[in-house]
Design an enzyme around this catalytic site. Sequence first.
Site, PDB file in Angstrom:
ATOM      1  N   ASP A 224      33.006  35.568 -11.226  1.00 41.07           N
ATOM      2  CA  ASP A 224      32.471  36.851 -10.791  1.00 41.07           C
ATOM      3  C   ASP A 224      30.956  36.706 -10.888  1.00 41.07           C
ATOM      4  OD1 ASP A 224      32.022  39.412  -9.975  1.00 41.07           O
ATOM      5  OD2 ASP A 224      33.384  40.356 -11.413  1.00 41.07           O
TER       6      ASP A 224
HETATM    7  C1  BGC Z   1      32.083  42.523  -8.948  1.00 42.78           C
HETATM    8  C2  BGC Z   1      32.942  41.742  -7.956  1.00 42.78           C
HETATM    9  C3  BGC Z   1      32.172  41.530  -6.691  1.00 42.78           C
HETATM   10  C4  BGC Z   1      30.888  40.798  -7.010  1.00 42.78           C
HETATM   11  C5  BGC Z   1      30.013  40.523  -5.793  1.00 42.78           C
HETATM   12  C6  BGC Z   1      30.719  41.874  -9.140  1.00 42.78           C
HETATM   13  O1  BGC Z   1      29.890  42.699  -9.886  1.00 42.78           O
HETATM   14  O2  BGC Z   1      32.737  42.616 -10.177  1.00 42.78           O
HETATM   15  O3  BGC Z   1      34.130  42.435  -7.711  1.00 42.78           O
HETATM   16  O4  BGC Z   1      32.950  40.833  -5.757  1.00 42.78           O
HETATM   17  O5  BGC Z   1      30.119  41.583  -7.904  1.00 42.78           O
HETATM   18  O6  BGC Z   1      29.422  41.692  -5.345  1.00 42.78           O
END
Ligand code: BGC
Length: 740
Positions: A224
């Site tokens: 993530d």
């Molecule tokens: C979120 C993800 C997301 C990623 C990219 C993170 O903060 O938890 O779900 O895909 O950011 O934006």
Amino acid sequence: MNIDKIIDEMTLEEKAGLLSGKDMWHTKGIKRLGIDEIMVSDGPHGLRKVLDGESDSIKANCFPTASALACSFDRSLLERVGRAIGNECASEDISVILGPGTNIKRTPLCGRNFEYFSEDPYLAGEMSTAFIKGVQSQGVGTSLKHFACNNQEHRRMSVSAEIDERTLREIYLAAFEAPVKNSKPWTVMCSYNRINGEYASQNKKLLSDILRDEWGYEGLVMSDWGAVDEREKGVYAGLDLEMPGSMGKNDKAIVEAVRSGRIDEKYVDKCVKRVLELVEKSGFKSGNVKWDKEKDHSLCAEAESECIVLLKNEGGILPLKKNEKIAFLGEFAKSPRFQGGGSSHINSYKVTSALDAVKDICDVTYAKGYITERDETDKELLSEAIKAAKEADKVVIFAGLPDSFESEGFDRMHMKMPNCQLELIDEVLKVNRNVIVVLNNGSPIEMPFSDNVAAILESYLGGEAVGKAQVDVLFGTVNPSGKLAETFPKKLSDNPSYLNYPGEGNTVKYREGIFVGYRYYDKKEIEPLYEFGFGLSYTTFEYSDMSVSHDELKEDQLLTVKVNVKNTGSVKGKETVQLYVRDTHSNVIRPEKELKGFEKTELMPGEEKQLVFKLDKRAFAYYDPKISDWRIEYGRFDILIGSSSRDIRLEKSVYVSPQKEIKEPYTVNSLCCDIIENPEGKKLLLELLGISDKAESANEEYKIISLGEMPLRSLVSFVPIKEITREKIEDFVKKLNMTL
Ligand code: BGC
């Protein structure tokens, strides 16, 4: 692409470089080796493509969020939505869309529940599987997220979810296991949090031992955004790609770890290989893939109309009729809340509100009723709404949670709706009893008005065409068929996680164990406001002729369950028939019932269809940490067929025998009562104690039963036979184990 050859030609620096993103949305390319960069984008209920240098994403269709989609209980719908989104990605040269989110809804307070499917792992797994199949059928990858146990936003980047193994496997991982095995997502995204102390991004047990070795996953694991702690540990654990990258710092750390011998280069190569395989899969060019936004807008409406859940319909107040005097009240009638805040936020192509949609049907009066910026009653708006309500035959109040109440990044503090909206409902009820409440919210809310209003429609965060779907259902153009994918408790303190949420400091203990959602409310006999699987229709259904293919299920046999369902009302409608399994006797604590199948079908008035369910052995098993495997105990299981988790209409029993009987060896600490259960064991024990096994010795038999829960080792002290020594008991145990 000859991947092995490319890896041979790469320098260590190039390899390490490939294991992190170039920027927020791209992987790195290496020109000299012909490696292209690829682009990923957020979703998952639409495409959030952000162009270089822009802060807003491009205009795109916003589909219903997962919270709504799961209520459809419709695999083919999820696949269609997935196909549409996959096609949009393909037309925009996006290789991977970052979703679906399949985390379990442990607490109604999680700010991101609107992005997740269910409190039930089977339903969440089925919905994810279908969505992934749809997207990937278009030659575009998905990223199954957030792996794993990211069940709250509170301290999401540091909290350790402390979970026992059985709960982890049966509830939290099962929702990932099904899509990993059945739809092979191109990528999996690890979560921010820690699991039993170790960050997901460097958790070898999770990313390699379970995901790859046990489940056979062959795709890539990415982090993530910003989830990496120690990159070197991540490489060893199987985290292939760090996103969005650390401006080269972690790449250097990988090089240094290899050069100093702390990590074998073969681990780096494995990660590189998986990045290259992803690049290879992404080798399409958009060419003439077309994105028809109008067509997809219609699909947004159609999909949401399958998801809306009719929670109450007293006296058949719905559907509305064109010739009635109708008032629409509430800001959400004009500006619906149809998606949540955070990384999934779509720059919607167009929004259809209920007020827009109703224009094609009839005239309604409208009053705004409340504001959403603050929880404050605007007296003027309130009296305008009361006036409109007085003059109407029926009043539809559009209410729910404003953006400020729930979003990615923080959890809710309570389950309440804004007071100003509750006041509007109360005041309107004083002048008109024909009140229908239409809700927009991403997660359960308390409903102090539920006994007093005539009807309630739950539309969740239903995407950009939510208003069209709401109007279709309100006027009966579409017969509602959604069922709740989660329990709505009467109050927050009824929820199983209540005493152990949000945890203490950086630790949250999942002490409720496997008793999440309806598994808890059922066992504790707590009446919810609306139960899991509940949803009404404008017609009625009758269930009959249930049959099971076996009375006793052996070895690898599948159980086939058949049931007839008939539309006994006067309009066509869809019904989701749910199949739950109950273990009637068990040595471990099991839920009252667990969802193991569902089928949705459409029926014309008077029409009857047969639905067929297939259950494999896993449907009867629990996870036994002692053997690190799923285990079935011999015995009777009830197969329950219901219209909701608490409206069981038919049931039949089946005996299930384990694939292989797993017997644990006896020790000197084994209890006499457990040994007696094994006929061979009983014989040997009688022998040891010098008790005859002849008929006349009922009295003597009593002696042995009375040893009850005494461990074998204690016979030395409590049985007045001097020959019974510790050595003799150890020999006895050896003999006993030969009987297994
Ligand atoms: C979120 C993800 C997301 C990623 C990219 C993170 O903060 O938890 O779900 O895909 O950011 O934006």
